[in-house]
Scaffold this motif. Sequence first.
Motif, short mmCIF file in Angstrom:
data_model
loop_
_atom_site.label_atom_id
_atom_site.label_comp_id
_atom_site.label_asym_id
_atom_site.label_seq_id
_atom_site.Cartn_x
_atom_site.Cartn_y
_atom_site.Cartn_z
N ALA A 1 0.84 -1.19 0.00
CA ALA A 1 0.00 0.00 0.00
C ALA A 1 0.88 1.23 0.00
CB ALA A 1 -0.90 -0.01 1.24
N GLU A 2 0.25 2.35 -0.34
CA GLU A 2 1.01 3.61 -0.35
C GLU A 2 1.47 3.94 1.06
OE1 GLU A 2 0.37 8.29 -1.56
OE2 GLU A 2 -1.07 6.76 -2.18
N GLN A 3 2.74 4.26 1.21
CA GLN A 3 3.31 4.50 2.52
C GLN A 3 3.43 6.01 2.79
OE1 GLN A 3 4.50 1.64 4.46
NE2 GLN A 3 3.22 0.71 2.91
N PRO A 4 3.27 6.43 4.04
CA PRO A 4 3.51 7.85 4.34
C PRO A 4 4.99 8.17 4.18
CG PRO A 4 3.20 6.59 6.36
CD PRO A 4 2.88 5.66 5.22
N THR A 5 5.28 9.43 3.94
CA THR A 5 6.66 9.83 3.74
C THR A 5 7.50 9.56 4.97
OG1 THR A 5 5.93 11.55 2.22
CG2 THR A 5 8.15 11.76 3.10
N ASN B 81 16.78 14.97 8.79
CA ASN B 81 17.43 13.69 9.10
C ASN B 81 17.37 13.38 10.58
OD1 ASN B 81 18.03 13.29 6.44
ND2 ASN B 81 20.22 13.67 6.61
N LEU B 82 17.58 14.42 11.40
CA LEU B 82 17.51 14.23 12.85
C LEU B 82 16.11 13.83 13.28
CD1 LEU B 82 19.08 14.38 15.50
CD2 LEU B 82 18.57 16.83 15.59
N TYR B 83 15.11 14.43 12.66
CA TYR B 83 13.70 14.10 12.91
C TYR B 83 13.43 12.65 12.54
CZ TYR B 83 8.57 14.53 12.61
OH TYR B 83 7.22 14.36 12.76
N LEU B 84 13.89 12.25 11.35
CA LEU B 84 13.65 10.89 10.88
C LEU B 84 14.31 9.87 11.80
CD1 LEU B 84 12.52 8.95 8.76
CD2 LEU B 84 14.59 9.34 7.40
N LEU B 85 15.53 10.15 12.22
CA LEU B 85 16.23 9.25 13.14
C LEU B 85 15.47 9.12 14.46
CD1 LEU B 85 19.93 10.39 12.60
CD2 LEU B 85 19.02 8.11 12.11
N THR B 86 14.86 10.21 14.89
CA THR B 86 14.18 10.23 16.19
C THR B 86 12.87 9.44 16.15
OG1 THR B 86 15.13 12.42 16.62
CG2 THR B 86 13.30 11.73 18.02
N VAL B 87 12.12 9.56 15.05
CA VAL B 87 10.79 8.94 15.00
C VAL B 87 10.81 7.53 14.43
CG1 VAL B 87 9.67 11.19 14.81
CG2 VAL B 87 10.20 9.92 12.72
N SER B 88 11.92 7.11 13.82
CA SER B 88 11.97 5.79 13.19
C SER B 88 12.18 4.69 14.23
CB SER B 88 13.11 5.72 12.17
OG SER B 88 12.88 6.61 11.09
N ALA C 132 6.30 21.04 12.05
CA ALA C 132 5.52 22.17 11.55
C ALA C 132 6.16 22.75 10.29
CB ALA C 132 5.40 23.25 12.64
N ARG C 133 7.49 22.86 10.28
CA ARG C 133 8.16 23.38 9.09
C ARG C 133 8.01 22.43 7.91
NH1 ARG C 133 11.78 27.72 9.74
NH2 ARG C 133 12.84 27.14 7.81
N MET C 134 8.08 21.12 8.19
CA MET C 134 7.94 20.15 7.11
C MET C 134 6.52 20.17 6.54
SD MET C 134 10.35 16.88 8.08
CE MET C 134 9.53 16.47 9.61
N LEU C 135 5.53 20.29 7.41
CA LEU C 135 4.16 20.37 6.92
C LEU C 135 3.97 21.61 6.05
CD1 LEU C 135 2.14 19.33 10.13
CD2 LEU C 135 2.51 17.97 8.05
N ASP C 136 4.56 22.73 6.47
CA ASP C 136 4.47 23.95 5.67
C ASP C 136 5.10 23.77 4.29
OD1 ASP C 136 3.12 25.33 7.61
OD2 ASP C 136 4.88 26.36 8.40
N ALA C 137 6.12 22.89 4.24
CA ALA C 137 6.83 22.64 2.97
C ALA C 137 6.15 21.55 2.14
CB ALA C 137 8.27 22.24 3.25
N GLY C 138 5.02 21.02 2.64
CA GLY C 138 4.29 20.01 1.89
C GLY C 138 4.75 18.58 2.12
N VAL C 139 5.58 18.37 3.16
CA VAL C 139 6.05 17.02 3.47
C VAL C 139 4.98 16.29 4.28
CG1 VAL C 139 7.82 15.68 4.68
CG2 VAL C 139 8.45 17.77 3.47
N ASP C 140 4.76 15.01 3.96
CA ASP C 140 3.82 14.20 4.70
C ASP C 140 4.49 13.75 6.00
OD1 ASP C 140 1.83 12.56 5.60
OD2 ASP C 140 2.00 11.06 4.02
#
Length: 506
Positions: free
Chosen positions: A3-7, A199-206, A305-313
Amino acid sequence: MSAEQPTLPPVRLPADAELARDALAAPLLARAVRLARWAGPETRVGAGGELVDEQLPDAVEVLGLTVTADGADGSDGSDGESFEGTEAFEEAVEEAEILAADAWRLAVDTGLVTVEDGADDETPGGAGPGDNLALLTAGSPQDVLAIWLDGFDAVFADAVVPVLDDLENLVGEDGEIDLESLDWDPEMEGEFLEGVLGNLYLLTVSEGGPGDGPVPLPALAASMVVPDDMGEPTDDVLEQVSDAMMRLDEQFRLLEAIGLVEYQPVDEALMAEEGEEPVAPVDDEDVSRYGMVRLTTLGLYGVRARMLDAGVDAPAVGDLADKGADVLLGGIAGYPEAAARAETAAWLSGRDAVTAARELLHAARGADAGSPLRRLHCQQALALVGTEAEPAVREVLDDAELGGLARVWLVERGAADVPAPSESMVFWLAIDTIAAQLDADGDLEELQELIEGLTGRHSGFFEAAWRVDHPATAEVLEAMGRLHRDRTAAKEARKSAFKARSRSGS
């Protein structure tokens, strides 16, 4: 089949009220608030809205940063001599005034103070409390967070500006700074820091990442500089990593003040110029001396919040709580197990058990590629629902797609009068379950154990399985042929997959 995965994986954030308390406690914003409350008729600002030099000592005093003759920490100077007048004293005074100036600038940028710019040095302007100051005490948590986000934006903009050590040589005859001579690309610098924080965000939530733990600065810098397909980094690449580390060291010091990160700076001994004595003995095995950084909970909120403003899922647990069951089951398809469970629990909270179970079962139906995973998540969601949902579950006992999982749910809860499944339902459920697990990209060994357990419990499994009328039958059998650790069984699976494809004409 997937299925389609979130970013990005979903982040788990506390309530806005808790985040707002963290925002108000951020050192830079707290100092900005104190200066905004101090601002009044006697406050004088320059042409750019900055405090005039004569006002800085007063601002320093308001913030409790005054440096005393006995030392910044109240201790006596070295060898019993007065601290006042020493180079260290002057540096401490300058640092205190910089902190005050930074706090004032943030107060202006976030609307905590209003300023009437001065015409020139001879004609200073005035200042007073701004409208946003009242919102910090009388407004909602969302108001506080909006002001903090404005502050984060301002600090981010400051962080990507290069440190100008030799400012005099950069000022042209017209008094303007020659930006071209800086070799500075504001857009590129901004993108670099955005990438680092991402990258720091991704490392933290993964799952499998450091979670709440700190990340070594070299690893973070390397994630931006070293190409993914590079084996051993070249000397040139290592030098770029080192340069990036030094740049990030300055930037994270600024971002820590707004509460975005907790940062352990690079050991000063590493910054000693060639020929200089190190500040302290260096432990080559201690990676922390190269800098360690972690996003705070408030930092996770701000970067998201910044990523959402930039259109990131960039989903957050709780986003789907007010959505329909179809959105829930589709949305958590790519979530890690713990996040999917938390999201489902939030969705179920406050809902009637029978109604919620009916909605989940209805949303789980389908023959599309994502339907097996939806049914798996429906089964997991129903596991969180109490026995009061039994009437809704019994309604689908005769459903070809849902009857199997309904029986499993009822048996696990010790329900009476659960009809035995037909052989075709047993094998359909087996194919559907494996298809869902393949889609979920779970633990390989667990999947192999599931496959081998199913084939071990049912003699002649593959002879019956290829006849199952399920859209994923051939793909599941092919996967079983790849994953089964018994060579004979794997060969049978591949033969059955061929028969299934021939039967379906695919």
